[in-house]
Design a protein around this motif. Structure first.
Motif, short mmCIF file in Angstrom:
data_model
loop_
_atom_site.label_atom_id
_atom_site.label_comp_id
_atom_site.label_asym_id
_atom_site.label_seq_id
_atom_site.Cartn_x
_atom_site.Cartn_y
_atom_site.Cartn_z
N MET A 119 -4.65 -23.53 -3.38
CA MET A 119 -3.84 -22.50 -2.74
C MET A 119 -4.26 -22.37 -1.27
SD MET A 119 -3.36 -18.46 -3.82
CE MET A 119 -2.80 -18.89 -5.47
N SER A 120 -3.30 -22.34 -0.37
CA SER A 120 -3.58 -22.25 1.06
C SER A 120 -4.13 -20.88 1.41
CB SER A 120 -2.31 -22.53 1.85
OG SER A 120 -1.38 -21.47 1.67
N PRO A 121 -4.82 -20.76 2.57
CA PRO A 121 -5.34 -19.45 2.98
C PRO A 121 -4.24 -18.39 3.08
CG PRO A 121 -6.33 -21.19 4.30
CD PRO A 121 -5.26 -21.85 3.48
N GLY A 122 -3.09 -18.77 3.61
CA GLY A 122 -1.99 -17.81 3.72
C GLY A 122 -1.50 -17.33 2.37
N ASN A 123 -1.38 -18.26 1.43
CA ASN A 123 -0.93 -17.88 0.09
C ASN A 123 -1.97 -17.03 -0.63
OD1 ASN A 123 1.49 -19.25 0.35
ND2 ASN A 123 0.71 -21.14 -0.56
N THR A 124 -3.25 -17.33 -0.39
CA THR A 124 -4.32 -16.52 -1.00
C THR A 124 -4.27 -15.10 -0.49
OG1 THR A 124 -5.75 -18.48 -1.19
CG2 THR A 124 -6.81 -16.32 -1.32
N PHE A 125 -4.10 -14.95 0.82
CA PHE A 125 -4.02 -13.61 1.41
C PHE A 125 -2.81 -12.86 0.90
CE2 PHE A 125 -2.85 -11.08 5.38
CZ PHE A 125 -3.67 -10.01 5.03
N ALA A 126 -1.66 -13.54 0.83
CA ALA A 126 -0.44 -12.90 0.34
C ALA A 126 -0.60 -12.46 -1.12
CB ALA A 126 0.74 -13.86 0.47
N ALA A 127 -1.26 -13.30 -1.92
CA ALA A 127 -1.47 -12.95 -3.32
C ALA A 127 -2.38 -11.73 -3.46
CB ALA A 127 -2.09 -14.15 -4.06
N GLU A 128 -3.42 -11.66 -2.62
CA GLU A 128 -4.32 -10.51 -2.68
C GLU A 128 -3.62 -9.24 -2.21
OE1 GLU A 128 -7.26 -10.33 -4.09
OE2 GLU A 128 -6.96 -12.41 -4.67
N LEU A 129 -2.75 -9.36 -1.23
CA LEU A 129 -1.99 -8.19 -0.78
C LEU A 129 -1.08 -7.67 -1.89
CD1 LEU A 129 -0.83 -8.96 2.88
CD2 LEU A 129 -2.35 -7.15 2.12
N ARG A 130 -0.39 -8.58 -2.56
CA ARG A 130 0.49 -8.17 -3.66
C ARG A 130 -0.31 -7.54 -4.79
NH1 ARG A 130 3.01 -13.17 -2.48
NH2 ARG A 130 1.86 -14.15 -4.20
N LYS A 131 -1.45 -8.14 -5.08
CA LYS A 131 -2.29 -7.62 -6.16
C LYS A 131 -2.76 -6.20 -5.84
CE LYS A 131 -5.27 -10.56 -7.60
NZ LYS A 131 -6.51 -11.37 -7.66
N ALA A 132 -3.24 -5.98 -4.61
CA ALA A 132 -3.73 -4.66 -4.21
C ALA A 132 -2.60 -3.63 -4.22
CB ALA A 132 -4.37 -4.74 -2.84
N ALA A 133 -1.41 -4.06 -3.81
CA ALA A 133 -0.28 -3.12 -3.74
C ALA A 133 0.16 -2.65 -5.12
CB ALA A 133 0.89 -3.78 -3.03
N THR A 134 -0.10 -3.46 -6.16
CA THR A 134 0.33 -3.09 -7.51
C THR A 134 -0.74 -2.35 -8.30
OG1 THR A 134 -0.38 -5.27 -8.34
CG2 THR A 134 1.91 -5.05 -7.64
N LEU A 135 -1.93 -2.20 -7.73
CA LEU A 135 -2.99 -1.49 -8.44
C LEU A 135 -2.76 0.02 -8.36
CD1 LEU A 135 -6.14 -3.47 -7.19
CD2 LEU A 135 -5.17 -3.50 -9.50
N PRO A 136 -2.78 0.73 -9.49
CA PRO A 136 -2.60 2.19 -9.45
C PRO A 136 -3.63 2.88 -8.57
CG PRO A 136 -2.39 1.37 -11.71
CD PRO A 136 -2.88 0.22 -10.87
N ALA A 137 -4.85 2.36 -8.57
CA ALA A 137 -5.91 2.99 -7.77
C ALA A 137 -5.63 2.92 -6.28
CB ALA A 137 -7.26 2.32 -8.07
N SER A 138 -4.87 1.91 -5.84
CA SER A 138 -4.51 1.82 -4.43
C SER A 138 -3.61 2.98 -4.04
CB SER A 138 -3.81 0.50 -4.14
OG SER A 138 -4.67 -0.59 -4.38
N GLY A 139 -2.67 3.32 -4.93
CA GLY A 139 -1.81 4.47 -4.67
C GLY A 139 -2.59 5.76 -4.67
N VAL A 140 -3.58 5.86 -5.56
CA VAL A 140 -4.43 7.05 -5.60
C VAL A 140 -5.21 7.18 -4.30
CG1 VAL A 140 -6.43 8.10 -6.72
CG2 VAL A 140 -4.63 7.05 -8.11
N ALA A 141 -5.74 6.06 -3.81
CA ALA A 141 -6.52 6.08 -2.56
C ALA A 141 -5.66 6.55 -1.39
CB ALA A 141 -7.08 4.69 -2.28
N ALA A 142 -4.44 6.00 -1.29
CA ALA A 142 -3.55 6.41 -0.21
C ALA A 142 -3.18 7.89 -0.34
CB ALA A 142 -2.29 5.54 -0.22
N ALA A 143 -2.98 8.35 -1.59
CA ALA A 143 -2.64 9.75 -1.80
C ALA A 143 -3.78 10.67 -1.43
CB ALA A 143 -2.24 9.96 -3.26
#
Length: 262
Positions: A1-25
């Motif tokens: 997996m390319s660096p760009g694809n790895t970063f994009a995958a981690e961004l998507r993963k973080a965005a779907t974590l419920p705890a990420s929404g809790v942190a922003a809230a």
């Protein structure tokens, strides 16, 4: 997996974590609530003619006073991005951990860790970019023209960037500590308490002045005009010290993550 694809995958993963929404809230809603309380109290005092000279009545100061609370949200984001990898799945899903699948898709560990660190930076920066202006806007709406603005645009920008930098470095420190522990419980509890209830570093300054060189104490003046503890480092040297702490912890975390078993 390319660096760009790895970063994009981690961004998507973080965005779907419920705890990420809790942190922003926590950062946005918590800071907004404190701003509302401070602003209403200031407006009542101003309308009644009870505002003392030098009291906190500037709309920007009222909104900015709640900004340190957002550090807790940065801690949660930093911890969650890494700790989610080590959380066991349900029995129906095999009971395994996400880290196994993550390393299978992106076996280059340092690249993966860099992608996760950049995800923390982007998530925390985006949260700060929303939270701080919202708090200031709330204060302006509540106070209105009852009190003049005493903070100029240039100082506002400097303090906004300083707070965002402090949040980001704190989130990265939380991320690095979570790499060491492979669990979010210890870093989440310790760093949240340290950021919101009682600063262990602050207590240590009563024992030794060297405590002013610890990361949270070194960077505290990034918040600018807020009341701070006397002594310690000035804004720029403190920011450099905090950044060096962050870089050092990330370097050690990278070495640990690259060498040990998943």
């Amino acid at each position: 997996m390319s660096p760009g694809n790895t970063f994009a995958a981690e961004l998507r993963k973080a965005a779907t974590l419920p705890a990420s929404g809790v942190a922003a809230a926590v950062a946005l809603l918590g800071s907004s609530l404190v701003t509302v309380l401070n602003s209403v109290s200031a407006r009542v005092a101003l309308d009644a003619g009870r505002a003392e000279p030098g009291s906190l009545t500037s709309p920007f100061e009222l909104g900015y006073a709640a900004v340190p609370l957002g550090t807790v949200g940065a801690v949660v984001l930093g911890v969650t991005v890494m700790s989610s990898e080590y959380t066991a799945n349900s029995a129906d899903a095999g009971g395994g951990r996400q880290i196994t699948a993550t390393l299978a898709a992106s076996p280059h560990r340092l690249r993966l860790l860099l992608a996760k660190a950049l995800t923390v930076v982007l998530a925390v920066a985006a949260t700060a970019a929303v939270t701080i202006p919202v708090c200031v806007l709330i204060a302006r709406l509540v106070v209105g023209d009852a009190a003049p603005e005493t903070v100029g645009p240039q100082e506002m920008l400097h303090r906004f960037l300083g707070a965002a930098l402090y949040w980001t470095l704190t989130g990265l420190i939380a991320f690095a500590v979570t790499v060491f522990t492979r669990s979010g419980i210890v870093p989440l509890v310790l760093l949240t308490v340290n950021s919101s209830l009682v600063s262990f570093s602050l207590l240590l300054t009563n024992v030794t002045p060297l405590a002013h060189w610890l990361p949270d104490m070194a960077g505290r003046r990034l918040f600018g005009g807020l009341g701070t503890v006397e002594g310690g480092l000035d804004t720029v040297p403190g920011a450099i010290v905090m950044a060096v702490w962050t870089a050092g912890l990330l370097a050690v975390a990278a070495a640990v993550f690259a060498r040990r078993d998943a």
